[in-house]
Enzyme design. Structure first.
Site, mmCIF file in Angstrom:
data_model
loop_
_atom_site.group_PDB
_atom_site.id
_atom_site.type_symbol
_atom_site.label_atom_id
_atom_site.label_comp_id
_atom_site.label_asym_id
_atom_site.label_seq_id
_atom_site.Cartn_x
_atom_site.Cartn_y
_atom_site.Cartn_z
ATOM 1 N N GLU A 1 0.836 -1.056 0.054
ATOM 2 C CA GLU A 1 0.061 0.009 0.197
ATOM 3 C C GLU A 1 0.840 1.273 -0.028
ATOM 4 O O GLU A 1 0.666 2.139 0.813
ATOM 5 C CB GLU A 1 -0.964 0.014 1.279
ATOM 6 C CG GLU A 1 -2.159 -1.251 1.050
ATOM 7 C CD GLU A 1 -3.021 -1.284 2.270
ATOM 8 O OE1 GLU A 1 -2.652 -0.199 3.106
ATOM 9 O OE2 GLU A 1 -3.664 -1.979 2.145
ATOM 10 N N GLU B 1 -4.150 -8.996 0.095
ATOM 11 C CA GLU B 1 -4.779 -8.703 1.496
ATOM 12 C C GLU B 1 -6.271 -8.846 1.488
ATOM 13 O O GLU B 1 -6.694 -7.769 0.966
ATOM 14 C CB GLU B 1 -4.370 -7.198 1.971
ATOM 15 C CG GLU B 1 -4.382 -7.099 3.459
ATOM 16 C CD GLU B 1 -3.587 -5.936 4.112
ATOM 17 O OE1 GLU B 1 -2.335 -5.797 3.574
ATOM 18 O OE2 GLU B 1 -4.042 -4.903 4.593
#
Length: 871
Positions: A466, A541
């Site tokens: 991220e 994720e």
């Protein structure tokens, strides 16, 4: 004479059992003190010492022009703003004596003034470790290195008062050369200073020398650190081609001519050579120039290789021998596995030609009540629990793992996504890794890949999670640089990155990666596959469902923001933060897009810090450095009537912080172990205040049909519909008694389960995961404490205070209960149960075998004891 005969003769002439390389555990006998001496001030801040630390690990850089520039301090110089605490003659007799690994943060008390996102524990600040050690006279003429598997963080290392190096990133394994300032035949003094900035982490990082430390001694010409790389480019059932690349270091001022010899063995459980060699490499003569490295590759063929797989974890060992003037000068053994992997866009991940769906979880590095200090048994226990659930893969979120975790994954049969960074040059916290990225990213990334690339469990590299550069139009350029570094070190595994932005799959980032890993984007799978049918896609994720073990709130809302009360989250597994989903939503998208490789669920275990949804208001006040902004936020919170969260740990885990399965464990087990007959009912059935009220019942099962009974009366038989993952009876009216489910699969009886209204709490029961411990001072027994009624049934809402006492050669090192709001110090020997359960962790004493007894008592309840033995 053939090559094999020549190799055998060379090895015979240079006795391979000779001790030419030593790797010594260096964990015992350290001295510790938190803080700094008053005179330091800012003299040891990174910006001040940067030029002294930066040469550490220069050998990892590919571009020699980036190494130790002119003017870099030399071993003959010393940092002039040194500290008395680093000097050999400093009086440290009043410092605390301890052994490593050590995490000072987890030893502290929970404090409400500390940020919930990092676990409300005092892990930040500075601390020092000192060690006095004897260097025998035989060390003269050898190279002596200090290898540190991980130090949190901003480490500086002094030897005999000389600053010799350091490393900022707390998760990297690294090395400093002690040789220039070592005093053979004398007592030497090491001093290590660590400095954790308060705003440097988004979760609990721990603080200290929290991984293993080693002393490595070699001859001046030797195999380099992580200098053997084994690949298997051709693998069939009949034969395997094994390439073994070796890097040699010559630390002398003259060139050296050496002979390299190689043997391959099958490996035992400890990764050591077993039996006779199964292959011999042809001896080779190699010249290593003065103060330089040299590389050489062997190729051997193994007939009928035993392949590494999740079910059969066969390994081999490559033994590399370095011979000079007929004498053995170095010997290195390298465990490896032979397996064939493919990552495809249409068939998913293939292991030895067979598709293996990735059924993975993300794991932070802390071990719950043990903090960040690594312990082999604690990691093994986590993997055992995950394996029972059906998990087959681990993502090391979001940093390089302890090397022991990968060793366990090799032995136990887990796949690994090995991850490097949580941020790049654009940070997420004021003092996070972005502060060091420009200086250190190449060293950190190469160190990760070189250290871990021989592990058969590692199937992909992740270069980031991220990262904020996703949002920049030119961010892909930095991603391409990092990917190129990995490919220079290892071209046998694909590269991934965790994308939390949809745009990243279409902006250029996707073209840099071998795998696109989307975080929380199940709705994007079909569109991405249509746009990029040639790129493998992974749920890097997923889910981030939140729940508290054994908590159920009514009415049962369908909005994912429902189900929250008293700093807990309902365990109906319907609730998630705004960006996240339920397991059911993720599975629906995977089943509709079967080419997706699989998933890594956030998270396998609860972890310290990040107590979403209770860290997004009051605790974030601590991130406002501007007093005006902080005052404004405080006013807004006061107007909303919000108070500071009580939470210390996350709610994301499928398993709670103490290692007790939540309801979600059985949801994933039903999905990931479809051939296991199992059924699980939720909620519990102790609701005296809800008689006559609607109390929904859910059932997780690997069956395709289920019938629910309450006190013998059928409440309906249901058949699972396509894309449906749980059975629900949402209109059940509560009455005490027995709730029972019968299930069928393919028309045949499958499994059954029951929930019974229990009697009042009457007694304690104890159950140890292991009754026999090794008397090594490291082995652990995890003992589950249950509050039960007189018939031995767990009382699901019991929260009695329990006191513990141990006798014999062991100690209680931690207690817990899995309650994210419990601020009792982990070192306490008294703990309230949380929804019937508590945990006690017992550690053996080194060199002291004997009988061990743990007793538990609680007012008004019958006590219990469990007998163990240390051997």
């Amino acid at each position: 004479m053939g090559a094999a005969d020549a190799a055998a003769l060379t090895i015979s002439n240079a006795d391979s059992t000779q001790s030419v390389r030593e790797r010594i555990a260096f964990n015992d006998g350290w001295l510790f003190r938190q803080g700094d001496p008053a005179h330091i001030g800012g003299a040891l801040d990174y910006e001040r010492v940067r030029d002294w630390v930066l040469p550490t690990g220069d050998h990892l850089l590919a571009d020699a022009t980036r190494r130790a520039p002119a003017g870099t301090p030399t071993p003959d110089a010393n940092y002039t703003n040194g500290t008395t605490w680093a000097q050999p003659d400093f009086d440290d007799t009043k410092w605390r004596a301890l052994d490593l690994p050590h995490d000072w943060g987890v030893e502290g008390d929970f404090r409400q003034d500390l940020p919930g996102e990092t676990g409300k524990l005092p892990w930040f600040g500075t601390a020092w470790y000192r060690k006095h050690f004897d260097s025998p006279a035989s060390d003269a003429g050898r190279r002596v290195y200090l290898d540190i598997d991980g130090a949190m963080s901003n480490a500086l290392v002094w030897l005999n008062g000389r600053l010799i190096g350091g490393w900022p990133y707390g998760y990297t394994s690294w090395r400093v050369d002690l040789t220039p300032h070592l005093r053979p035949g004398e007592i030497n003094t090491l001093a290590i200073r660590l400095d954790n900035a308060r705003e440097s982490s988004r979760w609990y990082p721990g603080g200290g020398l929290y991984r293993n430390v080693w002393l490595v001694k070699t001859n001046p010409v030797h195999v380099a650190q992580w200098g053997v790389f084994v690949t298997t480019p051709v693998v069939t059932r009949e034969a395997a081609t094994v390439d073994i690349a070796v890097t040699l270091d010559n630390t002398t001022a003259t060139g050296a001519n050496v002979e390299l010899a190689l043997r391959v063995f099958e490996a035992d459980a400890q990764g050591r050579p077993a039996g006779a060699p199964v292959a011999l490499g042809e001896p080779a003569r190699v010249k290593v120039d003065a103060a330089r490295q040299a590389n050489y590759s062997h190729t051997v063929t193994l007939a009928a290789p035993r392949l590494w797989s999740l079910a059969a974890r066969h390994r081999y060992v490559a033994e590399t021998l370095v011979i000079a003037s007929g004498a053995l000068v170095d010997r290195v053994t390298t465990p490896f596995g032979i397996r064939k992997t493919d990552t495809t866009a249409d068939r998913g991940f293939l292991l030895n030609g067979e598709r293996v769906p990735i059924r993975g979880v993300c794991l932070h590095h802390d071990l719950g009540a043990l903090g960040a200090a690594i312990n082999l048994r604690a990691m093994e226990r986590q993997l055992e629990i995950l394996r029972e659930m059906g998990c087959n893969a681990i993502r090391t979120s979001h940093n390089p793992p302890a090397p022991e975790l990968l060793e366990l994954c090799d032995l136990m049969g887990f796949l690994v996504m090995d991850e490097a960074f949580d941020c790049w040059a654009m940070g997420k916290k004021r003092d996070d890794y972005s502060r060091f990225f420009d200086d250190w990213h190449e060293k950190d990334l190469r160190a990760l890949v070189r250290r871990d690339r021989n592990h058969p469990c590692v199937i992909q590299w992740s270069i980031g999670n991220e990262i904020r550069e996703q949002g920049r139009s030119d961010g892909w350029k930095l991603a391409a640089r990092l990917a190129a570094i990995v490919r220079e070190e290892d071209r046998t595994r694909p590269i991934a990155c965790g994308f939390n932005g949809v745009r990243s799959g279409y902006s250029g980032f996707h073209a840099v990666m071998d795998i696109v890993g989307y975080n929380y984007k199940p709705h994007e799978y079909a569109r991405f596959r249509a746009a990029h049918p040639h790129i493998p896609l992974l749920g890097a994720e997923t889910a981030s469902t939140i729940s508290s073990r054994g908590e159920y709130f009514f009415p049962v809302g369908e909005n994912k923001n429902d189900g929250r009360a008293d700093n807990q989250v309902s365990s109906y597994d319907l609730y998630a933060p705004r960006w996240a989903t339920t397991p059911d939503d993720e599975w629906r998208a995977q089943d509709e897009n079967p080419a997706v490789l699989g998933e890594f669920v956030w998270t396998g275990f609860d972890y310290l810090g990040e107590p979403t949804p209770y860290n997004d208001d009051a605790t974030n006040l601590l991130n406002f450095s501007d007093p005006v902004e902080r005052a404004r936020a405080e006013k807004e919170l006061a107007e909303l009537g919000r108070v500071r969260t009580l939470a210390r740990s996350s709610y994301f885990g499928i398993i709670d912080l103490a290692g007790f399965p939540k309801d979600r464990f059985y949801h994933y087990q039903a999905r990931w172990r479809p051939d296991l007959p199992m059924a699980h009912i939720l909620p519990h059935w102790n609701w005296p205040e809800r008689i006559g009220e609607i109390t929904p019942v859910h059932v997780y099962t690997s069956a395709d049909e289920a019938e629910l009974f309450l006190n013998g009366k059928s409440l309906g038989r249901k058949k699972r519909s396509p894309l449906e993952y749980r059975f629900r009876w949402d209109e059940i009216v509560y009455e005490p008694g027995e709730l029972k489910v019968l299930t069928w699969k393919n028309g045949r009886p499958w499994a059954e389960a029951a929930r019974t209204t229990t009697g009042p709490a009457a007694k304690l029961t104890l159950g140890a995961d292991r009754a026999a411990l090794r008397a090594d001072g490291q082995d652990l027994s995890f003992i589950t404490v249950t509050i039960a009624d007189r018939d031995g049934r767990p009382v699901p809402r019991a929260r009695n205070l329990i006191r513990f006492h141990v006798t014999g050669p062991a100690e209680i090192i931690a207690t817990d209960n899995g309650d994210a709001t419990d601020h009792t110090a982990f070192r306490s020997t008294a703990r309230r149960a949380y929804n019937a359960l508590a945990l006690v962790i017992i550690r053996s004493r080194p060199g002291s075998p004997g009988a061990i007894t743990l007793t538990a008592e609680s007012d008004g309840l019958a006590g219990a004891r469990v007998d163990l033995r240390s051997e």
